[in-house]
Design a protein around this motif. Structure first.
Motif, PDB file in Angstrom:
ATOM      1  N   PHE A   1       6.567   1.549   2.984  1.00  0.00           N
ATOM      2  CA  PHE A   1       6.574   1.502   4.442  1.00  0.00           C
ATOM      3  C   PHE A   1       5.615   0.428   4.945  1.00  0.00           C
ATOM      4  O   PHE A   1       5.961  -0.357   5.840  1.00  0.00           O
ATOM      5  N   LEU A   2       4.419   0.377   4.376  1.00  0.00           N
ATOM      6  CA  LEU A   2       3.428  -0.595   4.843  1.00  0.00           C
ATOM      7  C   LEU A   2       3.855  -2.026   4.507  1.00  0.00           C
ATOM      8  O   LEU A   2       3.627  -2.946   5.300  1.00  0.00           O
ATOM      9  N   ARG A   3       4.471  -2.224   3.353  1.00  0.00           N
ATOM     10  CA  ARG A   3       4.947  -3.570   3.021  1.00  0.00           C
ATOM     11  C   ARG A   3       6.003  -4.020   4.032  1.00  0.00           C
ATOM     12  O   ARG A   3       6.013  -5.187   4.456  1.00  0.00           O
ATOM     13  N   ALA A   4       6.879  -3.106   4.434  1.00  0.00           N
ATOM     14  CA  ALA A   4       7.888  -3.452   5.439  1.00  0.00           C
ATOM     15  C   ALA A   4       7.250  -3.803   6.777  1.00  0.00           C
ATOM     16  O   ALA A   4       7.838  -4.528   7.583  1.00  0.00           O
ATOM     17  N   GLU A   5       6.024  -3.296   6.984  1.00  0.00           N
ATOM     18  CA  GLU A   5       5.288  -3.602   8.216  1.00  0.00           C
ATOM     19  C   GLU A   5       4.459  -4.882   8.083  1.00  0.00           C
ATOM     20  O   GLU A   5       3.694  -5.214   8.991  1.00  0.00           O
ATOM     21  N   GLY A   6       4.577  -5.569   6.948  1.00  0.00           N
ATOM     22  CA  GLY A   6       3.871  -6.834   6.765  1.00  0.00           C
ATOM     23  C   GLY A   6       2.578  -6.751   6.003  1.00  0.00           C
ATOM     24  O   GLY A   6       1.845  -7.748   5.876  1.00  0.00           O
ATOM     25  N   TYR A   7       2.245  -5.588   5.451  1.00  0.00           N
ATOM     26  CA  TYR A   7       1.017  -5.424   4.683  1.00  0.00           C
ATOM     27  C   TYR A   7       1.154  -6.071   3.296  1.00  0.00           C
ATOM     28  O   TYR A   7       2.249  -6.091   2.714  1.00  0.00           O
ATOM     29  N   ALA A   8       0.039  -6.563   2.775  1.00  0.00           N
ATOM     30  CA  ALA A   8      -0.043  -6.945   1.364  1.00  0.00           C
ATOM     31  C   ALA A   8      -0.397  -5.683   0.588  1.00  0.00           C
ATOM     32  O   ALA A   8      -1.382  -5.009   0.912  1.00  0.00           O
ATOM     33  N   THR A   9       0.395  -5.323  -0.399  1.00  0.00           N
ATOM     34  CA  THR A   9       0.209  -4.051  -1.098  1.00  0.00           C
ATOM     35  C   THR A   9      -0.164  -4.299  -2.558  1.00  0.00           C
ATOM     36  O   THR A   9       0.469  -5.097  -3.247  1.00  0.00           O
ATOM     37  N   THR A  10      -1.180  -3.578  -3.042  1.00  0.00           N
ATOM     38  CA  THR A  10      -1.724  -3.821  -4.379  1.00  0.00           C
ATOM     39  C   THR A  10      -2.068  -2.507  -5.072  1.00  0.00           C
ATOM     40  O   THR A  10      -2.587  -1.580  -4.441  1.00  0.00           O
ATOM     41  N   PHE A  11      -1.772  -2.450  -6.352  1.00  0.00           N
ATOM     42  CA  PHE A  11      -2.209  -1.344  -7.209  1.00  0.00           C
ATOM     43  C   PHE A  11      -3.204  -1.917  -8.209  1.00  0.00           C
ATOM     44  O   PHE A  11      -2.890  -2.869  -8.933  1.00  0.00           O
ATOM     45  N   ILE A  12      -4.409  -1.358  -8.248  1.00  0.00           N
ATOM     46  CA  ILE A  12      -5.468  -1.869  -9.112  1.00  0.00           C
ATOM     47  C   ILE A  12      -5.885  -0.769 -10.077  1.00  0.00           C
ATOM     48  O   ILE A  12      -6.327   0.311  -9.663  1.00  0.00           O
ATOM     49  N   TYR A  13      -5.739  -1.051 -11.362  1.00  0.00           N
ATOM     50  CA  TYR A  13      -5.988  -0.065 -12.411  1.00  0.00           C
ATOM     51  C   TYR A  13      -6.721  -0.743 -13.558  1.00  0.00           C
ATOM     52  O   TYR A  13      -6.376  -1.855 -13.956  1.00  0.00           O
ATOM     53  N   GLY A  14      -7.707  -0.063 -14.112  1.00  0.00           N
ATOM     54  CA  GLY A  14      -8.497  -0.663 -15.181  1.00  0.00           C
ATOM     55  C   GLY A  14      -7.854  -0.600 -16.545  1.00  0.00           C
ATOM     56  O   GLY A  14      -8.307  -1.270 -17.479  1.00  0.00           O
ATOM     57  N   GLY A  15      -6.807   0.206 -16.703  1.00  0.00           N
ATOM     58  CA  GLY A  15      -6.122   0.314 -17.981  1.00  0.00           C
ATOM     59  C   GLY A  15      -4.847  -0.505 -18.011  1.00  0.00           C
ATOM     60  O   GLY A  15      -4.665  -1.421 -17.198  1.00  0.00           O
ATOM     61  N   ARG A  16      -3.948  -0.156 -18.921  1.00  0.00           N
ATOM     62  CA  ARG A  16      -2.666  -0.846 -19.002  1.00  0.00           C
ATOM     63  C   ARG A  16      -1.678  -0.191 -18.044  1.00  0.00           C
ATOM     64  O   ARG A  16      -1.429   1.013 -18.126  1.00  0.00           O
ATOM     65  N   ALA A  17      -1.108  -0.970 -17.158  1.00  0.00           N
ATOM     66  CA  ALA A  17      -0.141  -0.431 -16.199  1.00  0.00           C
ATOM     67  C   ALA A  17       1.125   0.049 -16.898  1.00  0.00           C
ATOM     68  O   ALA A  17       1.910   0.802 -16.317  1.00  0.00           O
ATOM     69  N   LEU A  18       1.317  -0.373 -18.154  1.00  0.00           N
ATOM     70  CA  LEU A  18       2.445   0.124 -18.945  1.00  0.00           C
ATOM     71  C   LEU A  18       2.329   1.623 -19.183  1.00  0.00           C
ATOM     72  O   LEU A  18       3.337   2.328 -19.293  1.00  0.00           O
ATOM     73  N   PHE A  19       1.109   2.115 -19.257  1.00  0.00           N
ATOM     74  CA  PHE A  19       0.867   3.520 -19.577  1.00  0.00           C
ATOM     75  C   PHE A  19       1.532   4.421 -18.541  1.00  0.00           C
ATOM     76  O   PHE A  19       1.353   4.276 -17.339  1.00  0.00           O
ATOM     77  N   ASP A  20       2.330   5.364 -19.019  1.00  0.00           N
ATOM     78  CA  ASP A  20       3.035   6.324 -18.169  1.00  0.00           C
ATOM     79  C   ASP A  20       3.990   5.665 -17.185  1.00  0.00           C
ATOM     80  O   ASP A  20       4.417   6.297 -16.212  1.00  0.00           O
ATOM     81  N   GLY A  21       4.315   4.385 -17.390  1.00  0.00           N
ATOM     82  CA  GLY A  21       5.243   3.716 -16.490  1.00  0.00           C
ATOM     83  C   GLY A  21       4.687   3.440 -15.108  1.00  0.00           C
ATOM     84  O   GLY A  21       5.449   3.169 -14.164  1.00  0.00           O
TER      85      GLY A  21
END
Length: 641
Positions: A360-380
């Motif tokens: 929803f926020l991306r559709a409103e023009g927001y920059a959206t980010t997921f920040i994780y210290g491990g491997r994003a592959l983990f658990d999909g």
């Protein structure tokens, strides 16, 4: 052992070992969890007896290939040198496997106070993190050496017994008796459902002790992506929709009500002026309320930084995670959906294009980010985020090699530093931003960079990891307060789930209770709200603070406007699904079982209601409605944008 057919004696050795190990393991688990068991001696004896029956049945299934091999392969083959060597080697591997599984069960029980479950299945899919975690938490190398050495010793010791066994004749009559007994055990397992589940024991911990690890793992493996229908109780579809919609009705709901027949899509008009605020959601690994000052009934207060941050915002004091895995928190805080049976939607292939907070926020023009210290592959996790509104996924590979890390990823301070840098970069372009930040340090092996807090990281203690994680969070917020974008940002600081599962309750609530602190413009500072909620209420709570009308299928509600009597929490524990409201908790389980529990102030625990009244039955129907409708809408694609 003359009565036992010669070359079939290995069945006796393996069967006796499985039964002996099963009994000794239960004894050890009783000692480990002695302070958490509230069941009486009769209930304990019943669970242990049921456990022995399960051990017999599981042993019969595990030994079936052995029995067929030893019965059907010609005797002259067993007498050859190669035949004896294969038999000894196979026995060595079998005994080594029993030792390895037993040790794994002990370590798993120590962490989760239960037999193998969905967590064990999930972890096996991602061996990099799990093996790394075990290596850092335990002397894994020595354990492997010990198991291999054990196998070698067993092979050597069995040289003479195996030779004697294959040289001894195997008369037809004893062989038929043994085959008949084996078949009866297999039939017993079929008829009783592999020994039943001792549901008459009203104590989760003792039921777990009375279970069998092989059997529990098999159930978890087969039920990983189980559909709701056919396994859990249902109500007429129309009734379910009415019940869920009644629970989602609120003052912000548009006069037009719900959009379509049979789903939860509705238009909401939050009170207050529209505001374009940044959104930062921080999921603190394993941060249960038990660690937080003011929420901790034991007086630990291990989080001075978070405690001080309460003065800046509103703390929700009766909040619960929807599950005991991080991916449950990810699905709840993005898609606002109840935890479906089996695996989280984060790992399901149909979870693309869902209506989520970041989408929803991306559709409103927001920059959206997921920040994780491990491997994003983990658990999909990485795929789920990218497929549901997140522009950029930053994981372990984006951090410098010099960053302190464990098997689970880089230490929290590096994660937060990257979040600050990312926010500065986006804010510099004039865009609003959404960040979902997932930490890792409060997790076994409980190590962190030295010199940050007084405690020695080499001690590998949970309390030290909590204090380091709290220090890193406080440092992050202190630095954020110096940024120009701080006063235009909603911060949600919360635990993803509690530290571990323990206790006698059907749903161990203390392990699910988490802090949720909201710091934002217009949010009362130093306030505490005791309305009950769960992590799936975070997305609608955030969107309500933005003040923009929006259409969503969310199952959550705005925590600030929900009245105490409307408060509720949804959560899953292994195969169980629960809805907690007031002093009752409705629990759904496989085979369409429904049980209402009510708080017993005298014993300070939930107890099963023997004769449910109308209110109890209504809560059970509400639980069925929430979970069945959520499963139906997800599987039909009606949760998508």
């Amino acid at each position: 052992m003359r009565w036992f057919p010669g070359r079939l004696r290995p069945l006796l050795w393996l069967g006796a070992t499985l039964l002996l190990v099963g009994t000794l393991t239960r004894g050890l688990f009783l000692v480990m969890a002695a302070g958490e068991i509230r069941a009486g001696l009769a209930a304990v004896a019943l669970a242990l007896a049921a456990g022995t029956v399960r051990d017999l049945i599981v042993a019969a299934w595990l030994l079936l290939p052995w029995h067929l091999y030893l019965q059907l392969v010609p005797e002259r083959w067993h007498a050859t040198r190669l035949g004896r060597l294969l038999l000894r080697g196979g026995l060595g591997v079998a005994f080594g496997g029993i030792a390895f599984v037993t040790l794994s069960e002990i370590l798993f029980f120590a962490e989760f106070r239960g037999r193998f479950n969905f967590v064990a299945v999930d972890y096996l899919i991602y061996p990099t993190e799990v093996i790394g975690n075990l290596r850092e938490s335990f002397p894994l190398g020595w354990i492997v050496v010990g198991v291999v050495g054990f196998i070698f010793v067993v092979v050597r010791l069995l040289r003479s017994p195996v030779a004697h066994a294959v040289e001894t004749g195997a008369a037809p009559a004893p062989r038929l008796v043994l085959a008949g007994g084996h078949l009866l055990l297999l039939l017993l397992g079929r008829v009783t459902g592999a020994g039943g589940e001792a549901w008459t024991v009203d104590d989760r911990t003792i039921r777990e002790i009375g279970d069998n690890g092989y059997l529990a793992f098999g159930r978890a493996l087969l039920g990983a992506d189980a559909p709701y229908e056919g396994l859990y109780a249902t109500r007429p579809a129309g009734e379910e929709v009415v019940r869920v919609r009644a629970g989602l009705a609120e003052s912000a709901l548009s006069p037009d009500g719900f959009r379509n027949d049979g789903d939860t899509w509705r238009e909401l008009h939050p009170a207050g002026p529209p505001r374009r605020l940044n959104v930062v959601v921080v999921l603190e690994e394993s941060l249960g309320s038990e660690f937080v000052g003011g929420l901790d009934s034991l007086g630990r207060g291990w989080t001075p930084a978070l405690d001080s941050l309460m003065a800046l915002g509103t703390m929700f004091t009766d909040m619960y995670s929807t599950g005991n895995r991080t991916i449950r928190a990810l699905e709840a805080t993005t898609a606002s959906i109840p935890p479906l049976p089996g695996i989280s939607i984060v790992r399901r292939t149909a979870s693309e294009g869902l209506f989520t907070l970041p989408a929803f926020l991306r559709a409103e023009g927001y920059a959206t980010t997921f920040i994780y210290g491990g491997r994003a592959l983990f658990d999909g996790m990485g795929h789920y985020m990218a497929a549901n509104g997140v522009d950029q996924v930053i994981d372990q590979g984006a951090f410098p090699d010099s960053a302190f890390r464990t098997a689970w990823g880089v230490a929290d301070e590096y994660i937060f530093d990257r979040a600050l840098a990312q926010a500065d970069s986006v804010a510099g372009t004039g865009r609003s931003f959404y960040q979902l930040v997932l930490t890792v340090s409060n997790h076994r092996p409980y190590t962190y960079p030295p010199g940050r807090i007084a405690e020695d990281p080499g001690a590998k203690q949970r309390v030290h990891a909590v204090r380091y994680a709290d220090w890193a969070l406080g440092r992050f917020m202190a630095r954020a307060r110096g940024r120009a974008w701080y006063d235009q940002t909603i911060f949600v600081l919360m635990g993803d789930h509690g530290a571990r599962v323990y206790g006698a309750s059907e749903i161990p609530l203390a392990s699910y209770q988490v802090p949720v602190l909201v710091i934002a413009p217009g949010v009362p500072a130093g306030s505490r709200i005791g309305t009950r909620g769960s992590s799936l209420d975070v997305p609608p709570t955030v969107l309500a603070r933005l003040g923009h009308p929006y259409m969503s299928p969310f199952f959550g509600r705005d925590l600030f406007t929900m009245s105490p009597e409307e408060g509720r929490a949804l959560m899953t524990h292994n195969t169980k699904l629960a809805l907690m409201k007031g002093d009752g908790i409705a629990v759904l389980d496989l085979h369409a079982r429904e049980t209402e529990y009510r708080w017993d102030p005298g014993e300070q625990r939930f107890r099963a209601v023997v004769a449910p009244d109308s209110a109890d039955r209504a809560q059970l129907s509400d639980a069925v409605a929430y979970y069945h409708l959520a499963d139906r809408l997800y599987r039909s694609g009606r949760m998508k944008q």
